[in-house]
Motif scaffolding. Sequence first.
Motif, short mmCIF file in Angstrom:
data_model
loop_
_atom_site.label_atom_id
_atom_site.label_comp_id
_atom_site.label_asym_id
_atom_site.label_seq_id
_atom_site.Cartn_x
_atom_site.Cartn_y
_atom_site.Cartn_z
N GLU A 1 37.95 35.74 41.50
CA GLU A 1 36.85 34.83 41.16
C GLU A 1 35.54 35.60 41.01
OE1 GLU A 1 34.56 30.92 42.97
OE2 GLU A 1 35.75 32.19 44.29
N SER A 2 35.26 36.49 41.92
CA SER A 2 34.04 37.28 41.87
C SER A 2 33.98 38.14 40.61
CB SER A 2 33.94 38.17 43.11
OG SER A 2 32.83 39.00 43.04
N ARG A 3 35.11 38.80 40.29
CA ARG A 3 35.15 39.64 39.08
C ARG A 3 35.00 38.81 37.82
NH1 ARG A 3 40.00 42.62 41.96
NH2 ARG A 3 38.86 44.33 42.95
N LEU A 4 35.66 37.65 37.80
CA LEU A 4 35.55 36.78 36.63
C LEU A 4 34.14 36.25 36.47
CD1 LEU A 4 38.89 34.77 36.91
CD2 LEU A 4 38.25 36.31 35.04
N ALA A 5 33.49 35.87 37.56
CA ALA A 5 32.12 35.36 37.49
C ALA A 5 31.18 36.42 36.92
CB ALA A 5 31.66 34.91 38.87
N LEU A 56 42.16 26.58 41.87
CA LEU A 56 43.34 27.00 42.62
C LEU A 56 42.94 27.37 44.06
CD1 LEU A 56 46.31 27.71 42.85
CD2 LEU A 56 45.80 29.92 41.78
N ILE A 57 41.85 28.10 44.22
CA ILE A 57 41.36 28.44 45.57
C ILE A 57 41.08 27.17 46.36
CG2 ILE A 57 39.42 29.45 46.85
CD1 ILE A 57 39.24 31.54 44.53
N ASP A 58 40.41 26.23 45.72
CA ASP A 58 40.09 24.97 46.40
C ASP A 58 41.36 24.22 46.79
OD1 ASP A 58 37.89 23.13 47.24
OD2 ASP A 58 38.90 21.78 45.81
N ASP A 59 42.33 24.18 45.88
CA ASP A 59 43.60 23.51 46.18
C ASP A 59 44.32 24.19 47.35
OD1 ASP A 59 43.24 21.62 44.21
OD2 ASP A 59 44.54 22.62 42.75
N LEU A 60 44.29 25.51 47.38
CA LEU A 60 44.95 26.23 48.47
C LEU A 60 44.23 25.99 49.80
CD1 LEU A 60 45.78 29.62 46.71
CD2 LEU A 60 47.44 27.98 47.62
N LYS A 61 42.92 25.99 49.76
CA LYS A 61 42.15 25.80 51.00
C LYS A 61 42.31 24.38 51.56
CE LYS A 61 38.53 29.26 50.47
NZ LYS A 61 37.09 29.50 50.26
N HIS A 62 42.56 23.42 50.68
CA HIS A 62 42.67 22.03 51.11
C HIS A 62 44.12 21.53 51.12
CE1 HIS A 62 38.37 22.40 50.13
NE2 HIS A 62 38.24 21.61 51.19
N ALA A 96 35.42 32.01 26.07
CA ALA A 96 35.93 30.69 26.48
C ALA A 96 37.18 30.85 27.34
CB ALA A 96 36.23 29.83 25.25
N ARG A 97 38.03 31.80 26.99
CA ARG A 97 39.23 32.06 27.81
C ARG A 97 38.86 32.54 29.20
NH1 ARG A 97 43.81 35.46 24.98
NH2 ARG A 97 44.55 35.28 27.09
N ARG A 98 37.87 33.45 29.28
CA ARG A 98 37.47 33.96 30.59
C ARG A 98 36.83 32.85 31.42
NH1 ARG A 98 35.88 39.69 31.55
NH2 ARG A 98 34.89 39.63 29.50
N GLN A 101 37.35 28.93 35.92
CA GLN A 101 37.46 27.54 36.40
C GLN A 101 38.82 27.31 37.05
OE1 GLN A 101 36.97 24.60 33.30
NE2 GLN A 101 37.84 22.99 34.56
N PHE A 102 39.89 27.78 36.41
CA PHE A 102 41.23 27.61 36.96
C PHE A 102 41.34 28.29 38.33
CE2 PHE A 102 45.56 28.97 37.74
CZ PHE A 102 46.30 27.83 37.47
N THR A 103 40.82 29.51 38.42
CA THR A 103 40.89 30.26 39.68
C THR A 103 40.14 29.54 40.79
OG1 THR A 103 41.13 32.34 38.47
CG2 THR A 103 40.40 32.50 40.76
#
Length: 196
Positions: free
Chosen positions: A125-129, A172-178, A160-162, A167-169
Amino acid sequence: MRLTPLAVAVLSLLHEQPMHPYEMAQLMRERRTDHHVKVKAGSLYHTVDRLAENRFIEVVGTQRDGKRPERTVYAITQAGRDAVLERARVMLSTPAEEYPEFGNGLALIDELGREEAIAELERRESRLATGVAEDEKILTKLRDRQLPTVHTLHWRYSTARRAFDLQFTRELIDDLKHDRITWPPPTEDGSDDQTG
């Protein structure tokens, strides 16, 4: 001759006007072609030679700029025009089967365990941001140069792909955390069950 991405990029430029390889390299840098095509000086000249050998391009003259060496100017031939247009039709109409590494990584996510997976995804996420922020700067520069927008479509697609990947990442992090992602139950020894 199979048209590599670099060969397509060369033919695309020569479709606009005749030019020498150094001018091609300058335009590719200016238009950020290197973002979707691997461009190195040696491979560019090799590609130009191959296109000429296959009669997709031809020498139409030379140019000299001051004391610099003479530069060979190439133009696209009808065979080259036909080949690149056919390749363009295929590339635009047919979704390519691509095998992104991230998809393969997702298939292995349960091997890491939830906490380690979250930590690695947060690094992503950090690298993508950072990449998305850089993309915005480059898009602004491209707009400021007032290039025809048709020459920046590849860049808009890549950014747009990046942005989607980011957004997907994050989701996914939020889904895993919750705990919205089903995870294999722990085995009797307390580790995650890696069989399911």
